[in-house]
Design an enzyme around this catalytic site. Structure first.
Site, PDB file in Angstrom:
ATOM      1  N   HIS A 356      -7.150  -8.606  -3.574  1.00  0.00           N
ATOM      2  CA  HIS A 356      -7.443  -7.165  -3.532  1.00  0.00           C
ATOM      3  C   HIS A 356      -8.927  -6.842  -3.486  1.00  0.00           C
ATOM      4  CE1 HIS A 356      -3.322  -5.683  -4.547  1.00  0.00           C
ATOM      5  NE2 HIS A 356      -3.240  -6.881  -5.106  1.00  0.00           N
ATOM      6  N   LYS A 544     -11.153   8.921  -7.573  1.00  0.00           N
ATOM      7  CA  LYS A 544     -10.971   7.470  -7.592  1.00  0.00           C
ATOM      8  C   LYS A 544     -11.882   6.938  -8.684  1.00  0.00           C
ATOM      9  CE  LYS A 544     -12.363   7.517  -3.201  1.00  0.00           C
ATOM     10  NZ  LYS A 544     -11.375   6.768  -2.481  1.00  0.00           N
ATOM     11  N   ARG A 545     -11.767   5.639  -9.011  1.00  0.00           N
ATOM     12  CA  ARG A 545     -12.706   5.072  -9.977  1.00  0.00           C
ATOM     13  C   ARG A 545     -14.138   5.296  -9.499  1.00  0.00           C
ATOM     14  NH1 ARG A 545     -10.521   2.108 -14.568  1.00  0.00           N
ATOM     15  NH2 ARG A 545     -12.584   1.170 -14.730  1.00  0.00           N
ATOM     16  N   LYS A 550     -18.059   2.797  -3.731  1.00  0.00           N
ATOM     17  CA  LYS A 550     -17.243   3.917  -3.236  1.00  0.00           C
ATOM     18  C   LYS A 550     -18.118   5.113  -2.852  1.00  0.00           C
ATOM     19  CE  LYS A 550     -13.201   2.606  -6.061  1.00  0.00           C
ATOM     20  NZ  LYS A 550     -12.053   2.385  -5.168  1.00  0.00           N
ATOM     21  N   THR A 652      -5.614   3.580  -1.510  1.00  0.00           N
ATOM     22  CA  THR A 652      -4.263   4.135  -1.421  1.00  0.00           C
ATOM     23  C   THR A 652      -4.310   5.644  -1.677  1.00  0.00           C
ATOM     24  OG1 THR A 652      -3.994   3.349  -3.684  1.00  0.00           O
ATOM     25  CG2 THR A 652      -2.877   2.102  -1.976  1.00  0.00           C
ATOM     26  N   LYS A 656      -2.203   8.976  -0.082  1.00  0.00           N
ATOM     27  CA  LYS A 656      -1.569  10.045  -0.867  1.00  0.00           C
ATOM     28  C   LYS A 656      -2.094  11.400  -0.413  1.00  0.00           C
ATOM     29  CE  LYS A 656      -1.344   6.696  -4.508  1.00  0.00           C
ATOM     30  NZ  LYS A 656      -2.113   6.044  -5.586  1.00  0.00           N
TER      31      LYS A 656
HETATM   32  C1  26Q Z   1     -10.922  -9.228 -13.377  1.00  0.00           C
HETATM   33  C2  26Q Z   1     -11.399 -10.112 -14.324  1.00  0.00           C
HETATM   34  C3  26Q Z   1     -11.761  -9.678 -15.575  1.00  0.00           C
HETATM   35  C4  26Q Z   1     -11.626  -8.326 -15.900  1.00  0.00           C
HETATM   36  C5  26Q Z   1     -11.129  -7.435 -14.956  1.00  0.00           C
HETATM   37  C6  26Q Z   1     -10.796  -7.888 -13.689  1.00  0.00           C
HETATM   38  C7  26Q Z   1     -10.282  -6.932 -12.700  1.00  0.00           C
HETATM   39  C8  26Q Z   1      -9.335  -5.980 -13.055  1.00  0.00           C
HETATM   40  C9  26Q Z   1      -8.867  -5.078 -12.132  1.00  0.00           C
HETATM   41  C10 26Q Z   1     -10.699  -6.986 -11.382  1.00  0.00           C
HETATM   42  C11 26Q Z   1     -10.208  -6.081 -10.448  1.00  0.00           C
HETATM   43  C12 26Q Z   1      -9.276  -5.115 -10.823  1.00  0.00           C
HETATM   44  C13 26Q Z   1      -8.721  -4.123  -9.890  1.00  0.00           C
HETATM   45  C14 26Q Z   1      -8.945  -4.096  -8.599  1.00  0.00           C
HETATM   46  C15 26Q Z   1      -8.414  -3.027  -7.749  1.00  0.00           C
HETATM   47  O1  26Q Z   1      -7.869  -2.039  -8.216  1.00  0.00           O
HETATM   48  N1  26Q Z   1      -8.545  -3.178  -6.440  1.00  0.00           N
HETATM   49  C16 26Q Z   1      -8.054  -2.167  -5.516  1.00  0.00           C
HETATM   50  O2  26Q Z   1      -6.743  -2.560  -5.130  1.00  0.00           O
HETATM   51  C17 26Q Z   1      -6.126  -1.542  -4.347  1.00  0.00           C
HETATM   52  C18 26Q Z   1      -4.707  -1.978  -4.078  1.00  0.00           C
HETATM   53  O3  26Q Z   1      -4.694  -3.028  -3.175  1.00  0.00           O
HETATM   54  C19 26Q Z   1      -6.906  -1.312  -3.073  1.00  0.00           C
HETATM   55  O4  26Q Z   1      -6.329  -0.239  -2.392  1.00  0.00           O
HETATM   56  C20 26Q Z   1      -8.370  -1.003  -3.379  1.00  0.00           C
HETATM   57  O5  26Q Z   1      -9.107  -0.935  -2.180  1.00  0.00           O
HETATM   58  C21 26Q Z   1      -8.940  -2.061  -4.293  1.00  0.00           C
HETATM   59  O6  26Q Z   1     -10.257  -1.715  -4.683  1.00  0.00           O
END
Ligand code: 26Q
Length: 811
Positions: A356, A544-545, A550, A652, A656
């Site tokens: 992702h 979004k975050r 972004k 995503t 929406k």
């Molecule tokens: C990893 C290691 C340690 C702590 C946290 C993490 C961590 C946690 C969550 C790393 C990444 C995430 C989340 C990533 C995320 O939300 N990515 C998004 O995924 C969506 C679904 O595929 C995409 O639409 C977005 O583009 C993407 O940013």
């Protein structure tokens, strides 16, 4: 599929629950008691369906998928379950028998916020589609006691508040203590010989118990009910009586306390990995419990591991559950006595993985020492996978050290989780066409050379029945009037709306519905932010975050530019606009928190300036969540998707907003490109550098944000205001990130490089808005062409091309 309940029957069930659970008569029960009683009645109905469905799956011995993810973001459940089971009307009438309104129960239904953002919400959208299409598939994750923090904005700063969701959310959980698993941590290894074979004994470990809490997943009009299994951690010893007897009371309870910390809280970072031991402990905790259960279930039904890959698919959602791979190896080898080769064959035919992110700081790497400390047997299996992999590569590419450097799982004292996944998974996919290409040439360059057929794309999709039918019921009703109800089962039917493109009556209704949704959002803005916004202004939405990539900053800089023009040119042509922002910053991400502070102070400045405030307004809504998104999406005119090209894996929110009729202003990034393929250039506002242009500019080392600043008077004035001219506040940290990089590269997300192009695209937005008919036609086109972004389509692709599972509906 229709359930046959009368409103009387449901009322009786609710009344029974009120009496038994709370010893209350209907006339003196509180709203919370009604809520819990109602949830419990629905949970019972789902239990019955689950039992039925369980029998079907078992008797047909269908293949099932297990979707392992550290995060799920289901949002609220009450309305979704009633909608899926066609029980909304009957429930409304049942509650009316007590003089209660279903809407009031919806209002107290809490969001289950067991995820950060896109990745967790995607997982929940997929579970919805799996059930809706009648497939057997289950989620597995952690039952965090505290989900994603609640964001408050105090004096323009983000303040994090605990999210104690289980207080009410527990109503949806079903504890299954008898299906608990023991997870072993720490300890040491001892080798011994058994019948001429070297065996490993793991000793002196400590055990944590994983207790499943099942959360039912219903599908639309489907008899299938699946589960999201959430594990809660506890210790087998509640009190150490030896220590207790010595008077060491706190110490006596330490073990229990330490175990329970594991499922205490969700890490709020979503694009930055820090090597925190507790995070890896969480990962091993739920993957180990999950894999143990999966193997046991399989053995109970099939009694043989050879058929495992034919009956089970295990999906790894990003690298976070990657330890499922060595854990499955461990169980097959140590517990079931399989040979390494046979175990590896099973694992590699069972596991698939989705990437992702390409952001280097988010790619998981763990020090070897940490993994060894958490579970030495798991470490030794990873080391052996790596030994075999690098040996194979050395033989095949004897003169290519690069191949090993790129593909090795263990390198420089670190375990690279993405390589572990790429080595073990039979399929690796990205989440949009562009992203899937980028991962092949970027992070998985070596694996792509070695096994190109492993790589594929599945573009993300959304649970549109939630985001359109439930969140925007009026629009959904209009669509049903125009094209019939089939679109609720197959979103490609939305395309039929195209034939109403010239129908003035339909266009007027569409406009009216959007306006009413904007009034609803305006009410909310008034309640929470005490800002009056004009529902006839353009609602321009970036939700979004908060992340530098972004580029909320690009949007904010552009607002300063407009403001500046308004101030300096009294008759500057501007269509009234309301800029709406929402999003959380990771608690430790200082730059993102500064961006929030900047947005809020800019809002204060502009909203209080009589020369500007009737023409533009800024609103930062606090605590962006699934339910807040459900209010915002239907009210948006413009969808801001302005990440630096190559950085947003898919997005995503863009989908929406599109299905709710917003027009996209966006870069050539992630799924924006596929939105563009659907609607064409004439129905969205594309701008900015393409991914290859970004790459070229970066590689040339010639990018100078400073030059942009001195050569463009507008940019110069924006940057100048950052120093202490915004609501009396200084934003030098932001100015520094852009102009000199504060230690890193200056303006690493090329905000200034894309500024001019963004400004021009925004002008096109404004010109288009002036022609209401044209705008509404574009809006209709976006709705009509959004069907491809249904999660049903994505899940269909996963099921067919990756998991090999089929629908049991009709069986
Ligand atoms: C990893 C290691 C340690 C702590 C946290 C993490 C961590 C946690 C969550 C790393 C990444 C995430 C989340 C990533 C995320 O939300 N990515 C998004 O995924 C969506 C679904 O595929 C995409 O639409 C977005 O583009 C993407 O940013």
């Amino acid at each position: 599929m229709r359930l046959n309940y009368t409103s009387r029957q449901i009322s009786d069930l609710i009344e029974g629950k009120l009496m038994r659970y709370f010893a209350r008569e209907p006339h003196n029960a509180t709203m919370h008691q009604y809520y819990k009683a109602t949830c419990s009645v629905i949970r019972d109905i789902m239990s019955e369906l689950w039992l039925e469905n369980h029998d079907i799956v078992n008797s047909h011995q269908e293949k099932q998928v297990y979707y392992l993810s550290m995060e799920f973001l289901p949002g609220t459940s009450l309305r979704n379950n009633l909608f899926n089971l066609h029980l909304e009307d009957v429930m409304s009438r049942s509650l009316a028998n007590f003089g209660k309104k279903l809407e009031d129960l919806y209002a107290i239904d809490p969001d289950a916020g067991l995820g950060n953002g896109g990745l967790g919400r995607l997982a929940s959208c997929y579970l919805d589609s799996i059930a809706s299409q009648g497939m057997a598939g289950h989620g597995m994750s952690i039952c965090y006691e505290y989900g994603i923090f609640k964001q408050a904005i105090e004096n323009c700063n983000q303040v994090e508040k605990a999210d104690d969701w289980q207080d009410l959310g527990e109503a949806w959980l079903l504890e299954k203590e008898d299906e608990s698993e023991n997870v072993q941590f720490g300890g040491s290894l001892e080798e011994y010989w058994e019948n001429g074979k070297l065996r490993i004994n793991h000793k002196n470990y400590h055990t944590v118990i994983a207790i499943p809490n099942d959360y039912y997943i219903t599908g639309y009009d489907s008899k299938v009910v699946n589960t999201l299994r959430l594990y809660r951690a506890t210790s087998p010893v509640s009190i150490d009586m030896e220590l207790f007897a010595q008077g060491k009371y706190l110490k006596a309870m330490e073990e229990k306390h330490m175990a329970e910390i594991i499922s205490k809280i969700l890490y709020p970072e979503d694009a930055h990995q820090e090597g925190k031991m507790l995070r890896l402990t969480q990962q091993y905790f739920f993957t180990s419990a999950g894999i143990q259960t999966i193997v046991k279930r399989h053995m109970r039904t099939f009694k043989d591991l050879k058929t495992f890959p034919d009956k089970v698919a295990i999906h790894i959602n990003d690298t976070h559950p990657a330890l499922a791979i060595p854990e499955l190896m461990r169980i097959l080898i140590d517990d079931h006595r399989l040979e390494w080769e046979d175990a590896w064959d099973i694992v590699t035919r069972t596991v698939s993985y989705t990437n992702h992110t390409v952001m280097p700081e988010a790619l998981e790497k763990w020090a070897e020492s940490i993994i060894r400390e958490i579970q030495p047997r798991i470490y030794s299996i990873i080391a052996e996978i790596n030994r075999r992999l690098t040996l194979e590569l050395t033989i095949k590419y004897p003169y290519d050290q690069d191949m090993i450097r790129k593909n090795a799982i263990i390198y420089d004292g670190q375990v690279r989780m993405a390589n572990l996944c790429a080595a073990a998974a039979h399929t690796v996919n990205g989440v949009s066409a562009l992203h899937s290409e980028i991962i092949k040439k970027d992070i998985f360059d070596g694996f792509n050379k070695e096994t190109p057929s492993k790589f594929t794309n599945v573009t993300n999709g959304i649970a549109y029945r939630r985001w359109l039918c439930q969140a925007n019921p009026r629009l959904s009703e209009l669509i049903e009037d125009l094209i019939g109800p089939e679109f609720k089962k197959d979103a490609t039917n939305l395309e039929k709306l195209m034939k109403f493109k010239e129908d003035e009556n339909v266009l007027t209704q569409l406009h009216q519905i959007k306006r009413d949704n904007k009034i609803k959002l305006a009410d909310k803005i008034w309640q929470t932010n005490a800002i009056k916004v004009d529902p006839d202004s353009i609602f321009d939405v970036q939700v979004k975050r908060i992340h530098e990539y972004k580029r909320q900053l690009l949007n904010l800089f552009h607002i300063i530019y407009i403001y500046d023009r308004i101030k300096t040119e009294p008759d500057f042509d501007i269509e009234p606009r309301t800029f709406i922002f929402a999003g959380k910053a990771a608690a430790g991400y200082q730059a993102a928190k500064e961006i929030i502070r900047f947005a809020c102070h800019l809002a204060n400045k502009i909203n209080s300036d009589p020369e500007a405030r009737d023409r533009i307004k800024i609103v930062f809504l606090e605590n962006y969540s699934v339910s807040l998104a459900e209010l915002i999406m239907p009210a948006a005119d413009i969808s801001e998707q302005i990440s630096l090209a190559g950085k947003e894996a898919s997005g995503t929110g863009n989908m929406k907003l599109m299905i709710n009729g917003a027009l996209t202003i966006g870069t050539y990034d992630g799924a924006n490109i596929e939105i563009n393929q659907q609607v064409g250039d004439e129905n969205m506002f594309l701008f900015g550098m393409r991914e290859d242009e970004v790459q070229k500019l970066r590689d040339s080392h010639s990018y100078s944000p400073y030059d942009h600043m001195v050569n463009d008077k507008h940019i110069y004035r924006i940057m100048k205001q950052l120093s202490c001219e915004i609501d009396g506040q200084c934003f030098n940290a932001i100015a520094n990130l852009i102009t000199n990089g504060s230690g890193g590269p200056a303006d690493q997300y090329f905000v200034l490089a894309d500024f001019k192009s963004y400004m021009e695209a925004q002008k096109r937005v404004q010109e288009t808005w002036k022609d209401r008919k044209r705008w509404t036609q574009m809006s209709l086109t976006n709705i009509a062409k959004s069907g491809i972004f249904s999660a049903d389509r994505s899940v269909g692709e996963y099921a067919q091309r990756i998991w090999g599972i089929e629908s049991i509906n009709g069986k």
